[in-house]
Design a protein around this motif. Structure first.
Motif, PDB file in Angstrom:
ATOM      1  N   PHE A 169       0.781  -1.212   0.036  1.00  0.00           N
ATOM      2  CA  PHE A 169      -0.001   0.103  -0.097  1.00  0.00           C
ATOM      3  C   PHE A 169       0.920   1.262  -0.023  1.00  0.00           C
TER       4      PHE A 169
ATOM      5  N   ARG B  60      -0.273   4.274   8.134  1.00  0.00           N
ATOM      6  CA  ARG B  60      -0.262   3.807   6.656  1.00  0.00           C
ATOM      7  C   ARG B  60       1.113   3.943   6.440  1.00  0.00           C
TER       8      ARG B  60
ATOM      9  N   CYS C 246       6.908  -0.354  13.916  1.00  0.00           N
ATOM     10  CA  CYS C 246       5.656   0.604  13.999  1.00  0.00           C
ATOM     11  C   CYS C 246       6.140   2.099  14.843  1.00  0.00           C
TER      12      CYS C 246
HETATM   13  S1  SF4 Z   1       4.078   0.232  10.885  1.00  0.00           S
HETATM   14 FE1  SF4 Z   1       2.363   0.682  12.018  1.00  0.00          FE
HETATM   15  S2  SF4 Z   1       1.736   2.766  11.115  1.00  0.00           S
HETATM   16 FE2  SF4 Z   1       3.225   1.739   9.896  1.00  0.00          FE
HETATM   17  S3  SF4 Z   1       1.582   0.967   8.454  1.00  0.00           S
HETATM   18 FE3  SF4 Z   1       2.225  -0.544   9.991  1.00  0.00          FE
HETATM   19  S4  SF4 Z   1       0.708  -0.695  11.745  1.00  0.00           S
HETATM   20 FE4  SF4 Z   1       0.510   1.196  10.179  1.00  0.00          FE
END
Ligand code: SF4
Lengths: 479, 243
Positions: free
Chosen positions: A169, A331, A389
Motif C-alpha cells: 500500500f 499507513r 511501527c
Molecule cells: S508500521 Fe504501524 S503505522 Fe506503519 S503501516 Fe504498519 S501499523 Fe500502520
C-alpha cells in the motif's frame, strides 16, 4: 461492480470471488509464491535500500524510541477523543468553505462521489494515490458509470495499466521489473523500449501533464485531518497530489474517520516519523495542508472542495478497546517492509486492500473474522512489525487476539478434542510413559498417514528422528 | 446527495463513535516512564503534549542562526536541491538571469512579490505572471521555470514552506519543470514545529487554502525502488539564499 464489465476485469485474480474461499486462495497463492525464488529475491533486493536509508534517518533522531512514544500518544489521544475532534474538524473545515460528506460504508461513499461527479458534469478525472478509494473499489464504480479515471501516482498508474490492485500500500508496483514496465508502456502508450528507470519515469511524466491540465475533478486521499484548523494533510513524493489538487475545478478527498489529529503541532512529530519509518526519508517531498477551496485573492485552486468521511467498520474496531490502537495506523508501510511473511508470500497473496501485518489485523474487522482469521495465522509472531511501527501499535499481539476471538466464536472441535486427549494423557504418568513408548516406535508413520490437522502441518516440515529411549529413562541412567 | 441521507449517516457514525468510546482503551506500551505517566492523565487531558515530549528526541534544528544556516544548506544538498547564495536581491537577480541564459529558457512564470519582482525584471526571456488575472494553465505548463517567494525554510528537515496566499497560488511551485525559490536568511527557522507555529499565528483568521512543505525536488522510487528525480513536480529545486 457488474461482472463482465471492463471494471470487473480490473480486479481479476487477487480477490477471491466468494469470501469463503479467501483462506484457500491464501494457501494456494502463498504456496505458489514461496516457491518462486526469483520473485522473493527481487522483492528483497528492492527493499535493501529501504533498510539502509531508514537506519540512516533514524540515527538522526536523538532518541527514536522516545519519539515513538510521543507519536503514539498523539494518535492515542486523538482516536480516543474522536467524538470531540471529528465534529471539531468538520466545523473548522466548513468554516473555510469546504463541504463534508459522511459515508457509513463503501456503497454510500461511492454514491456520494458519483453524485458529486454528476453535479460537476465531470468529464475527465485525475486521481492521486488513495488507499480508501481502493477499499471502496471506487475506480470500478466510476468506470461502470462511464467515467474515465487516471491514477497519477507512478506506481498506481503502472498498476492501473496492468489491471492489478497495489501490491504494497505504499510501494504499489515494487514487484514489477523495469522490462515489464517498458513493455507495458510500449503497449499502452506506444513508447520505445528502455531499461532506464529514469526514462520510464519521464514517459509517465510526459503522458500525465496534459491530463492534469484537462481534468475537471481531482480525487485524493488524506493522511491527517487537523481538528484545530480544519485542514487535511496529504503526504507524497511525486507532486502528483499537489497537481491533482491545484488544476481541476473540484477537489474530492476521501478519508477514514480515524485520520484525525488534535493540533498542527502533532504533525511536527508525525510527518517526519511517517517519512522515516515508511521510506527512510527525513521528510516526504511534499507535505501539504488544504484548508478548503480557493480563497478570495488566490489565483488558482478548485472552486469546490469536498471531504468524504468514511466509517466502513472503523467504528467496529473503535468499539474493541483491546484493538482500538490499530486505528492509530498512519499507513507508513514499515510493518510490511520488515515482515518475513510479506517478503515470502508477496502482497497479492493476502487478497486484501491493506496487506502485511496491519492488514492481517484489521481485515477480519472490515470483512468478517470467520472468513479472514487465517491471516492471523500468517505470522511467525516475531514481533518485527510491532518494533517497526512508529505509533507503537501492538500488531503481533492483535494477531493473537484475533486467533483467540475466532477460537471463541467458532471453536475447532477436533483441535479441542486433541488438547483434551493430551491433557488426559499428560496428567497420568503411567499413560504418558506407555504412550511415549508407542509413539517413539511409530513416529515415522505420522508422515505417511496424512492425519487431519497434522497432515497439513507435516506436509511442509521434517519430523525429527525419535530417540531410542525416553527422557526419563535417560535421566535415570545419568544419575 | 440529499441532505437527509447525509445527516443520518453523520448521526449514525457519531452515535457509533460515542457508544464505542464509552469503554476506555489503555494507552500504548511506552518506552519511557515519563510518557507512560503522561498517558495516565487520560486522552483528553495530557499533561505534556506530544510535541513537547518529542522535541528533545526529534532531529536537531540548530541553536544559532549560523548553525541553522549550515544545517539547512547541508540538508538541501542531501536532498539534491541546488543551493545558491546571494548578498542581496540584485545578486539573486544576476544568478537567476545567468541560469536562464545558460539553459536557454524561453518562458519563466512568477508572482507579484517584492522579492520576486527585481529577479524577474533582470530576465531576458518571456515571462508569465500568474496572479494578476486568470492565467492560462497551458501556458504555465509550458514554462521552463517558476519563481516564487517562500514563508519559511526549515533547518531541521531542509523543507521550504510555501502557501497559496503568499507564493503565487497552488500551481506555480509545482507545475513548471524547475522551481526557483527565494529565501531570505531571516526566514530560516530551526524546526518543523517552528514553521507550523508560523502557519497557525501568521495566517490566523485567514488560512491560505494550501500550505505546502517542499522537501527537495519531486521524486519517485516506484520502479524497482530506484530513486528518480522529477516524477510529476519540478525536476530541480533551486534555492537562492539571500542575505
Ligand atoms: S508500521 Fe504501524 S503505522 Fe506503519 S503501516 Fe504498519 S501499523 Fe500502520
Amino acid at each position: 461492480m457488474k461482472p463482465g464489465s471492463p471494471a470487473a476485469a480490473l480486479h481479476p485474480v487477487h480477490e477471491a470471488e466468494d469470501p469463503h474461499l479467501a483462506k484457500q486462495k491464501f494457501l494456494d497463492d502463498a504456496a505458489e509464491h514461496v516457491r518462486d525464488t526469483g520473485h522473493r529475491a527481487f522483492v528483497r533486493k528492492a527493499l535493501g535500500g529501504y533498510y539502509t536509508n531508514r537506519d540512516t534517518q533514524q540515527a538522526r533522531y536523538r532518541d527514536w524510541e522516545q519519539a515513538r512514544d510521543a507519536a503514539s500518544l498523539a494518535k492515542w489521544s486523538a482516536v480516543n477523543r474522536l467524538d470531540e475532534l471529528l465534529p471539531k474538524f468538520v466545523a473548522a473545515f466548513e468554516a473555510n468553505g469546504g463541504q463534508v460528506h459522511w459515508a457509513r460504508n463503501a456503497d454510500e461513499a461511492r454514491t456520494i462521489i458519483l453524485e458529486l461527479l454528476r453535479g460537476a458534469k465531470a468529464k475527465a478525472i485525475i486521481k492521486s494515490k488513495c488507499m480508501t478509494s481502493e477499499e471502496i473499489h471506487l475506480n470500478a464504480a466510476l468506470e461502470d458509470d462511464g467515467y474515465g479515471v487516471v491514477e497519477s501516482d507512478l506506481g498506481e498508474f503502472i498498476q492501473q495499466l496492468r489491471g492489478e490492485p497495489p501490491y504494497h500500500f505504499v510501494f504499489p508496483c515494487m514487484h514489477v521489473r523495469r522490462d515489464e514496465i517498458s513493455d507495458l508502456f510500449g503497449r499502452h502508450l506506444g513508447t520505445p523500449p528502455t531499461d532506464s528507470p529514469e526514462e520510464l519515469t519521464m514517459i509517465a511524466r510526459r503522458h500525465m501533464r496534459r491530463l492534469y491540465v484537462d481534468a475537471d475533478v481531482g480525487i485524493t486521499g488524506a493522511n491527517f485531518l487537523v481538528a484545530e484548523t480544519g485542514q487535511i494533510s496529504i503526504t507524497e513524493n511525486e507532486g502528483n497530489a499537489r497537481l491533482t489538487a491545484a488544476l481541476p475545478r473540484m477537489h474530492i478527498a476521501i478519508s477514514g474517520i480515524e485520520k484525525v489529529v488534535a493540533n498542527l503541532d502533532d504533525l511536527a512529530v508525525l510527518l517526519p516519523m511517517l517519512a522515516t519509518a515508511g521510506a527512510g526519508q527525513p521528510m516526504t517531498c511534499y507535505n501539504t495542508l488544504y484548508a478548503g477551496p480557493r480563497q478570495p485573492g488566490e489565483c488558482d485552486g478548485p472552486e469546490e472542495m469536498h471531504v468524504v468521511l468514511l466509517d466502513n467498520a472503523r467504528t467496529a474496531i473503535l468499539a474493541d478497546p483491546e484493538q482500538r490502537d490499530s486505528l492509530h495506523c498512519i499507513r507508513c508501510g514499515a510493518c510490511l517492509n520488515v515482515c518475513p511473511i510479506f517478503k515470502n508470500v508477496g502482497g497479492f497473496t493476502y487478497g486484501t486492500t491493506y496487506q502485511g501485518p496491519i492488514g492481517s489485523v484489521i481485515t477480519p474487522h472490515l470483512r468478517g473474522l470467520a472468513d479472514w482469521n487465517h491471516l492471523s495465522g500468517a505470522s511467525s509472531l516475531c514481533g518485527a512489525c510491532t518494533d517497526a511501527c512508529p505509533v507503537r501499535i501492538d500488531i503481533h499481539h492483535h494477531l493473537l487476539h484475533n486467533r483467540r476471538n475466532a477460537a471463541k466464536t467458532a471453536p475447532n472441535r477436533l483441535e479441542r478434542l486433541g488438547h483434551k486427549l493430551f491433557a488426559a494423557v499428560a496428567s497420568r504418568p503411567w499413560l504418558f510413559a506407555t504412550g511415549g513408548a508407542v509413539f517413539r516406535k511409530t513416529l515415522w508413520l505420522l508422515k505417511k498417514l496424512r492425519l487431519p490437522l497434522l497432515g497439513d502441518w507435516l506436509a511442509t516440515r521434517d519430523l525429527p528422528a525419535a530417540p531410542a529411549a525416553s527422557f526419563r529413562s535417560q535421566w535415570r541412567a545419568r544419575k | 446527495m440529499s441532505p437527509p441521507a447525509s445527516t443520518s449517516a453523520r448521526d449514525t457514525i457519531l452515535a457509533r463513535i460515542r457508544e464505542a468510546l464509552r469503554v476506555p482503551a489503555p494507552p500504548p506500551h511506552m518506552a519511557s516512564q515519563a510518557a507512560g505517566a503522561t498517558a495516565a492523565s487520560g486522552p483528553g487531558s495530557l499533561t505534556v503534549l506530544p510535541l513537547e515530549m518529542a522535541r528533545p528526541w526529534l532531529p536537531d534544528g540548530g541553536e544559532t542562526p549560523a548553525e541553522q544556516l549550515a544545517l539547512l544548506t547541508d540538508n538541501l544538498a542531501k536532498l539534491r536541491a541546488e543551493v545558491h547564495r546571494a548578498a542581496d536581491l540584485t545578486g539573486a537577480a544576476e544568478i537567476v538571469a545567468g541560469i536562464a541564459r545558460d539553459r536557454g529558457w524561453r518562458r519563466v512564470a512568477w508572482h507579484g512579490h517584492p522579492a520576486v519582482e527585481p529577479v524577474v525584471a533582470a530576465l531576458d526571456c518571456e515571462t508569465l505572471r500568474v496572479d494578476d488575472n486568470a492565467f492560462d494553465k497551458n501556458a504555465l505548463e509550458s514554462c521552463d521555470a517558476g519563481i516564487t517567494a517562500c514563508d519559511a525554510a526549515i533547518a531541521q528537515t531542509g523543507s521550504i514552506l510555501v502557501s497559496s496566499g503568499t507564493c503565487g497560488g497552488r500551481a506555480l511551485s509545482i507545475l513548471p519543470h524547475v522551481h526557483i525559490v527565494l529565501v531570505s536568511l531571516d526566514q530560516i527557522v530551526a524546526t518543523l514545529s517552528d514553521a507550523l507555529e508560523l502557519v497557525r499565528t501568521g495566517y490566523a483568521g485567514r488560512m491560505p487554502s494550501m500550505v505546502s512543505f517542499i522537501t527537495g525536488p519531486s521524486r519517485t522510487g516506484d520502479i524497482e525502488r530506484i530513486l528518480v528525480l522529477g516524477a510529476h513536480g519540478p525536476k530541480e529545486l533551486l534555492v537562492i539564499l539571500v542575505g
